[in-house]
Structure formats: C-alpha cells, structure tokens
Design an enzyme around this catalytic site. Sequence first.
Site, PDB file in Angstrom:
ATOM      1  N   LYS A  29      48.307  66.491  58.175  1.00  0.00           N
ATOM      2  CA  LYS A  29      48.346  65.537  57.067  1.00  0.00           C
ATOM      3  C   LYS A  29      48.842  66.163  55.774  1.00  0.00           C
ATOM      4  O   LYS A  29      48.807  67.383  55.586  1.00  0.00           O
ATOM      5  CB  LYS A  29      46.976  64.868  56.895  1.00  0.00           C
ATOM      6  CG  LYS A  29      46.778  63.820  57.998  1.00  0.00           C
ATOM      7  CD  LYS A  29      45.610  62.915  57.820  1.00  0.00           C
ATOM      8  CE  LYS A  29      45.636  61.868  58.958  1.00  0.00           C
ATOM      9  NZ  LYS A  29      44.396  61.078  58.997  1.00  0.00           N
ATOM     10  N   ARG A  62      40.851  64.202  66.312  1.00  0.00           N
ATOM     11  CA  ARG A  62      42.114  63.502  66.620  1.00  0.00           C
ATOM     12  C   ARG A  62      43.260  64.410  66.180  1.00  0.00           C
ATOM     13  O   ARG A  62      43.452  64.623  64.994  1.00  0.00           O
ATOM     14  CB  ARG A  62      42.145  62.168  65.875  1.00  0.00           C
ATOM     15  CG  ARG A  62      43.385  61.326  66.160  1.00  0.00           C
ATOM     16  CD  ARG A  62      43.381  60.038  65.348  1.00  0.00           C
ATOM     17  NE  ARG A  62      44.541  59.218  65.637  1.00  0.00           N
ATOM     18  CZ  ARG A  62      45.743  59.399  65.092  1.00  0.00           C
ATOM     19  NH1 ARG A  62      45.943  60.359  64.217  1.00  0.00           N
ATOM     20  NH2 ARG A  62      46.759  58.617  65.424  1.00  0.00           N
TER      21      ARG A  62
HETATM   22  C1  PT1 Z   1      42.639  59.071  61.400  1.00  0.00           C
HETATM   23  C2  PT1 Z   1      43.911  58.502  61.727  1.00  0.00           C
HETATM   24  C3  PT1 Z   1      43.920  57.462  62.693  1.00  0.00           C
HETATM   25  N1  PT1 Z   1      45.068  58.910  61.149  1.00  0.00           N
HETATM   26  C4  PT1 Z   1      41.602  57.626  62.922  1.00  0.00           C
HETATM   27  N2  PT1 Z   1      42.765  57.051  63.277  1.00  0.00           N
HETATM   28  C5  PT1 Z   1      46.221  58.305  61.488  1.00  0.00           C
HETATM   29  N3  PT1 Z   1      40.447  57.198  63.503  1.00  0.00           N
HETATM   30  C6  PT1 Z   1      46.232  57.277  62.438  1.00  0.00           C
HETATM   31  C7  PT1 Z   1      49.070  62.030  55.445  1.00  0.00           C
HETATM   32  O1  PT1 Z   1      48.394  62.102  54.416  1.00  0.00           O
HETATM   33  O2  PT1 Z   1      42.513  60.027  60.510  1.00  0.00           O
HETATM   34  N4  PT1 Z   1      41.530  58.622  62.003  1.00  0.00           N
HETATM   35  N5  PT1 Z   1      45.101  56.879  63.027  1.00  0.00           N
HETATM   36  C8  PT1 Z   1      47.495  58.746  60.837  1.00  0.00           C
HETATM   37  N6  PT1 Z   1      47.523  58.366  59.467  1.00  0.00           N
HETATM   38  C9  PT1 Z   1      47.951  59.230  58.456  1.00  0.00           C
HETATM   39  C10 PT1 Z   1      47.356  59.174  57.196  1.00  0.00           C
HETATM   40  C11 PT1 Z   1      48.930  60.166  58.721  1.00  0.00           C
HETATM   41  C12 PT1 Z   1      47.716  60.083  56.219  1.00  0.00           C
HETATM   42  C13 PT1 Z   1      49.325  61.067  57.740  1.00  0.00           C
HETATM   43  C14 PT1 Z   1      48.701  61.041  56.486  1.00  0.00           C
HETATM   44  O3  PT1 Z   1      50.056  62.767  55.668  1.00  0.00           O
END
Ligand code: PT1
Length: 278
Positions: free
Chosen positions: A222, A256
């Site tokens: 992230k 995850r």
């Molecule tokens: C998560 C999650 C998800 N993240 C759960 N499901 C994502 N339960 C998708 C960034 O800041 O943490 N928990 N499903 C992916 N989402 C992101 C959000 C991807 C922020 C990247 C960022 O780079």
Amino acid sequence: MPQTLSAGPFKLSLASPLVMGIVNVTPDSFSDGGKFLARDDAVAHAHKLIEDGADVLDIGGESTRPGAAPACLAEELDRVLPVIEALVGTSIPLSIDTQKPEVMAAAIRAGAAMVNDVNALRSEGAVQACAASNVAVCLMHMQGQPRTMQACPSYDDVVADVAAYLCTRATVCEEAGITHDRIVLDPGFGFGKTLAHNLALLRQLDEIVSRGYPVMVGLSRKSMFNALLGRATHERLVPSVVSALIAVQKGATILRVHDVAQTCDALKIWAEIGGRCA
Ligand code: PT1
C-alpha cells in the site's frame, strides 16, 4: 484465545495466522487478450498462490485503491464468476471481494465460503445476502469512497472511531443472523486514512483485536509505504512483510497479501520461536 472461523463448509483454525492471497481479476489495459486473458491469468496466479502456501484466496473484480472508479455489476460478475467456478474445486476456501449484494449472492451460489466487503455490508441487501447462507464475512472500515477517500481523511480518534464502527457493523450482522463465529473485522488500512492514521491503527491494533472478533489486515504494497519510506509499488515487499508480522504480533489472524510465499516464511520463523500458536 484461539478461535475458529466458520466459512461455509470450512472450519478455519486461527490458532496460527492465515494467509489470504490476493487474486485480482481486472483486465490488463496493456494486453490484447481482453477478458479471457485476465481470467486465465487470475486462475493461473491463484494456483501459484496455493502452491506458495495461501490458506484462503480473495477474488476481486473491482479495484478499491485510492482514485478507483466503481465497476458496473455485469462487468464485475463477468470477471469474478468464471474464476470462482474454475477454482471452487481446489482445497482452500474462496473469498469474494465485493461491495455488491448481487455479486455476493452469485459468488456464494458458485461456492465462495467468505464475503470480504470494504463497505462492511452497508449496501442495500448485502447483510441479507450473507445471512441467507453460512459464509464468513469480513467487515472493513472505510471513510468515504475509493475515488475520493484520500482527499482529506479526518477522525476524532481514529482507533476508537474505527473500533466503534466495526463493532456496530458486527452487531447489525449478528442481529440479522450472521453468528459471531462467521465475523471478521478489518481496520481498512489506506481507506480514507493518512499515514498518521494508518500508523496509529497498526500501533494500537490490539485495541481492535480486544473487541473479540478475529482481525484481518491488508497492508500489502500500500501507498503508506511510499508516504513513510518513499518506495514505489514494486519496492514494497519488505515493508509489507514486516508490517504484516507486526500486525500478527498485535493479534491479527488473517493477512491479506500479494506476496504469499514471503509472508509464509515470516510466519514460519515467528512460529518457530514461539509465536502465539498454542
Ligand atoms: C483491505 C483491502 C481489501 N484492500 C480488505 N479488503 C484492498 N478486507 C482491497 C493504497 O493506499 O485492506 N482489507 N480489498 C485494496 N485497496 C487498497 C487501498 C489498495 C489502498 C491500495 C491502497 O495504496
């Protein structure tokens, strides 16, 4: 407090942490193969993650990273269903990463054992779609919507606010008939959070764990690691694995991740030196 998560036909022991491998089914704009290639890639990648040691696979057809636009229902169904159908015979449980009750219902019918919703089942009909079966649910905290959530995140007390929200959502689920042993909470790293918010949530993750539900974290690759370390996406393996292990030490039991093999290595070391497994 070793727990068991009930997910469809699976009873998953949380005595040692589980690794959930990420399977994205979003078309690669650089390839000419279109949706069939995206499907085949996703299925091949899923098999690789199983080989690498994944305990669960999380299949998603809609990006929720900052700035992402929503996917339409038909598109999302068309992406994820063939992948679930191709993988449902494998030995490990499948999770569907979606906010849409129609996708939840279709995925459950196809054999998904878990629903992972960044919107914590707030969409109309989502709680009912899950309550009507015996799947596990992951309730995640998000402030705002992916497209705009990073514009100006704000909290009175991020840890207390997130914990209270997650407990409220868990209560809504339990009142609809989703039993405690099917519920997982996730603070939602990067979802409407500044670097300081993300760090506070990691520092005080034990406060969320103390609410009595299994806790999942998604820190993998992230942008908080860019904010903190100046690392591009492909340079975030070490920070991702280190942070995942910190989360485990604070009581998280589901990770995850993209990098399943490396995360499993970290957990193996941790278990060997007496990490909370008994
Ligand atoms: C998560 C999650 C998800 N993240 C759960 N499901 C994502 N339960 C998708 C960034 O800041 O943490 N928990 N499903 C992916 N989402 C992101 C959000 C991807 C922020 C990247 C960022 O780079």
